[in-house]
Design an enzyme around this catalytic site. Structure first.
Site, PDB file in Angstrom:
ATOM      1  N   HIS A   1      58.670  68.955  29.960  1.00 57.90           N
ATOM      2  CA  HIS A   1      57.253  69.166  29.618  1.00 57.90           C
ATOM      3  C   HIS A   1      56.339  68.054  30.106  1.00 57.90           C
ATOM      4  CE1 HIS A   1      58.089  66.293  26.429  1.00 57.90           C
ATOM      5  NE2 HIS A   1      56.788  66.184  26.249  1.00 57.90           N
TER       6      HIS A   1
HETATM    7  C1  UD1 Z   1      51.780  66.307  23.885  1.00 56.30           C
HETATM    8  C2  UD1 Z   1      51.847  64.767  23.956  1.00 56.30           C
HETATM    9  C3  UD1 Z   1      53.174  64.345  24.533  1.00 56.30           C
HETATM   10  C4  UD1 Z   1      54.311  64.942  23.750  1.00 56.30           C
HETATM   11  C5  UD1 Z   1      54.134  66.459  23.714  1.00 56.30           C
HETATM   12  C6  UD1 Z   1      55.218  67.135  22.939  1.00 56.30           C
HETATM   13  C7  UD1 Z   1      49.803  63.482  24.425  1.00 56.30           C
HETATM   14  C8  UD1 Z   1      49.047  62.785  25.469  1.00 56.30           C
HETATM   15  N1  UD1 Z   1      50.821  64.242  24.860  1.00 56.30           N
HETATM   16  O1  UD1 Z   1      51.849  66.795  25.207  1.00 56.30           O
HETATM   17  O2  UD1 Z   1      53.277  62.934  24.466  1.00 56.30           O
HETATM   18  O3  UD1 Z   1      55.529  64.589  24.336  1.00 56.30           O
HETATM   19  O4  UD1 Z   1      52.865  66.753  23.122  1.00 56.30           O
HETATM   20  O5  UD1 Z   1      55.039  68.513  22.960  1.00 56.30           O
HETATM   21  O6  UD1 Z   1      49.490  63.358  23.280  1.00 56.30           O
HETATM   22  N2  UD1 Z   1      49.488  74.220  23.673  1.00 56.30           N
HETATM   23  C9  UD1 Z   1      49.877  75.368  23.046  1.00 56.30           C
HETATM   24  N3  UD1 Z   1      50.099  75.313  21.701  1.00 56.30           N
HETATM   25  C10 UD1 Z   1      49.967  74.168  20.977  1.00 56.30           C
HETATM   26  C11 UD1 Z   1      49.592  73.002  21.647  1.00 56.30           C
HETATM   27  C12 UD1 Z   1      49.367  73.043  23.001  1.00 56.30           C
HETATM   28  O7  UD1 Z   1      50.004  76.417  23.632  1.00 56.30           O
HETATM   29  O8  UD1 Z   1      50.187  74.202  19.748  1.00 56.30           O
HETATM   30  C13 UD1 Z   1      49.230  74.258  25.122  1.00 56.30           C
HETATM   31  C14 UD1 Z   1      47.847  73.716  25.434  1.00 56.30           C
HETATM   32  O9  UD1 Z   1      46.969  74.745  25.608  1.00 56.30           O
HETATM   33  C15 UD1 Z   1      48.033  72.914  26.677  1.00 56.30           C
HETATM   34  C16 UD1 Z   1      49.527  72.657  26.778  1.00 56.30           C
HETATM   35  O10 UD1 Z   1      50.155  73.379  25.733  1.00 56.30           O
HETATM   36  O11 UD1 Z   1      47.656  73.628  27.795  1.00 56.30           O
HETATM   37  C17 UD1 Z   1      49.831  71.198  26.644  1.00 56.30           C
HETATM   38  O12 UD1 Z   1      49.435  70.709  25.362  1.00 56.30           O
HETATM   39  P1  UD1 Z   1      48.862  69.245  25.139  1.00 56.30           P
HETATM   40  O13 UD1 Z   1      48.629  69.018  23.699  1.00 56.30           O
HETATM   41  O14 UD1 Z   1      47.738  68.996  26.092  1.00 56.30           O
HETATM   42  O15 UD1 Z   1      49.963  68.253  25.623  1.00 56.30           O
HETATM   43  P2  UD1 Z   1      51.527  68.320  25.557  1.00 56.30           P
HETATM   44  O16 UD1 Z   1      52.016  68.553  26.932  1.00 56.30           O
HETATM   45  O17 UD1 Z   1      52.011  69.225  24.469  1.00 56.30           O
END
Ligand code: UD1
Length: 410
Positions: free
Chosen positions: A243
């Site tokens: 991820h």
């Molecule tokens: C975040 C953390 C990362 C951690 C990871 C674990 C930061 C900078 N990054 O990254 O350190 O390892 O979480 O998962 O804090 N999304 C969903 N559902 C959710 C949350 C997010 O579908 O409940 C989607 C969002 O729309 C986004 C993508 O997942 O496009 C990434 O989510 P984001 O919170 O930006 O960062 P992570 O990659 O999850």
């Protein structure tokens, strides 16, 4: 009442005894006042870290433990299921900030947490890990003169292109209590000028969760659900998670990594719970994979822990999974060029293989042919880290002294 407190302590006219009396009453009040801690979670990896801390604080009547969810992660599978399975109490407050760019997500958390801090007036804010919620809440707290404890401090990948590395460095620069999981972290913090007396080697709260939940996780039916059982015995299989933005935000990079995993999947099934970020790229890039690479939605903590503990090999770019595999004694190949958790390499079962497909396949074949690393469990990864943290907080954090809203320098 037969006698007043004043009388008891030396008579109505004695000035000195009254001074003592004031001190005693003040001390009694201080001791009877709960230590108010505002605990923060935001993203999935925070949850196995906060679970043992909340549990430990709730066992001590001296604590008033408040839980705030920033809402950085909001999906059932990335958040709610962990609360249910790990018995984490429902958050007192949910800021519901949701997804966004780093700047907008961090800014939203800063803006939304400030009124909560002003209203609740905690003695201390406790943050875990390295996500955007960690730095955002720490910053809001210190600006209001509230002390901050950072659990999992001092880890460094020395790769400033990783968003988490920025969050770690900044949080450690402003936190008052730095709880570390491994010796290297102490050195990093000292080099960055943090005072020795603010650093505490306590072990690993995520491993507290692992120790506590492993016997329950082993009863999971996920092996049957995924066809990984031969009667009562487990078939040989691997687990993969990806991820990190550096691995999954480019179609080309993600295709290369899956190409390497295809070669491994030709020999055994590889279970791949797909993070939403990775799913977006797989869909957008139309990336294909070997049929034995089994894509499943992100699952709960217990099923995943069960899979990890029974797998022959784990491929990952996660930080926490490097630690969990070390604690379980399961071989782990980390598909990154660096790690902020070097103890998993020097003492554990982790191998840093990078992202070159040929190297990944070669390392996987070596491991599966019996040449895997024999690791040991690092010091203090014993299931009691939360206990140590709570004891230190009880001893050191002043109660009722912080005037929230008044900066410590003003
Ligand atoms: C975040 C953390 C990362 C951690 C990871 C674990 C930061 C900078 N990054 O990254 O350190 O390892 O979480 O998962 O804090 N999304 C969903 N559902 C959710 C949350 C997010 O579908 O409940 C989607 C969002 O729309 C986004 C993508 O997942 O496009 C990434 O989510 P984001 O919170 O930006 O960062 P992570 O990659 O999850």
């Amino acid at each position: 009442m037969f006698f007043s407190r004043e009388w008891r302590f030396g008579g109505p006219n004695g000035r000195f005894p009254n001074a003592i009396l004031g001190f005693v009453i003040g001390y009694e009040r201080f001791m009877s006042q709960p230590l108010k801690i505002l605990n923060i979670v935001g993203a999935r990896p925070n949850l196995p870290k906060i679970a043992p801390l909340m549990h430990e604080m709730q066992r001590h009547p001296e604590f008033e433990a408040i839980l705030v969810h920033t809402g950085q992660h909001y999906d059932e599978k990335l958040s709610d299921i962990f609360f249910r399975q790990m018995g984490i109490p429902s958050p007192h407050v949910n800021l519901e900030v949701g997804s966004g760019s780093h700047a907008s997500q961090t800014a939203e958390i800063l803006k939304c947490i400030e009124p909560v801090l002003l209203e609740r007036k905690p003695d201390l804010v406790l943050v875990v890990g390295d996500v955007n919620s960690t730095i955002a809440v720490s910053l809001a707290a210190v600006k209001l003169g509230i002390q901050v404890a950072h659990v999992e401090a001092g880890l460094r990948s020395f790769d400033r292109s990783m968003p988490e590395e920025i969050n770690r460095v900044l949080t450690d620069a402003i936190a008052d209590y730095l709880f570390v999981t491994e010796e290297d972290a102490i050195e990093h913090l000292l080099k960055e000028g943090r005072p020795r007396e603010s650093i505490f080697m306590v072990g690993n709260v995520m491993i507290d969760s692992l120790c506590h939940f492993l016997p329950i996780a082993r009863q999971s039916g996920i092996g049957n659900e995924l066809g990984l059982m031969n009667g009562a015995a487990w078939k040989r299989f691997g687990v993969m998670t990806l991820h990190r933005p550096s691995n999954v935000d480019s179609t080309e990079k993600l295709s290369q990594l899956l190409g390497a995993v295809d070669a491994i999947a030709a020999e055994m099934p590889v279970i791949f719970p797909v993070h939403p970020r990775t799913q977006q790229r797989l869909t957008a890039g139309g990336i294909r994979h070997h049929p034995q690479v089994r894509l499943i939605p992100p699952g709960g903590y217990l099923d995943f822990l069960c899979l990890l503990s029974k797998s022959a090999l784990v491929l990952t770019d996660s930080g926490g999974i490097q630690e969990e595999t070390t604690a379980l004694g399961v071989p782990c190949l980390t598909l990154r060029e660096n790690t902020e958790r070097p103890i998993t390499i020097s003492q554990g079962t982790n191998l840093l293989v990078g992202t070159d497909p040929a190297k990944i396949v070669a390392a996987a074949r070596d491991t599966l042919s019996g040449k895997s690393k024999v690791g040991r469990i690092p010091p203090l990864w014993d299931g009691h880290a939360a206990q140590r943290i709570v004891e230190i907080l009880l001893k050191l954090v002043p109660r009722g002294e912080c005037i929230v809203g008044v900066s410590r320098n003003s």
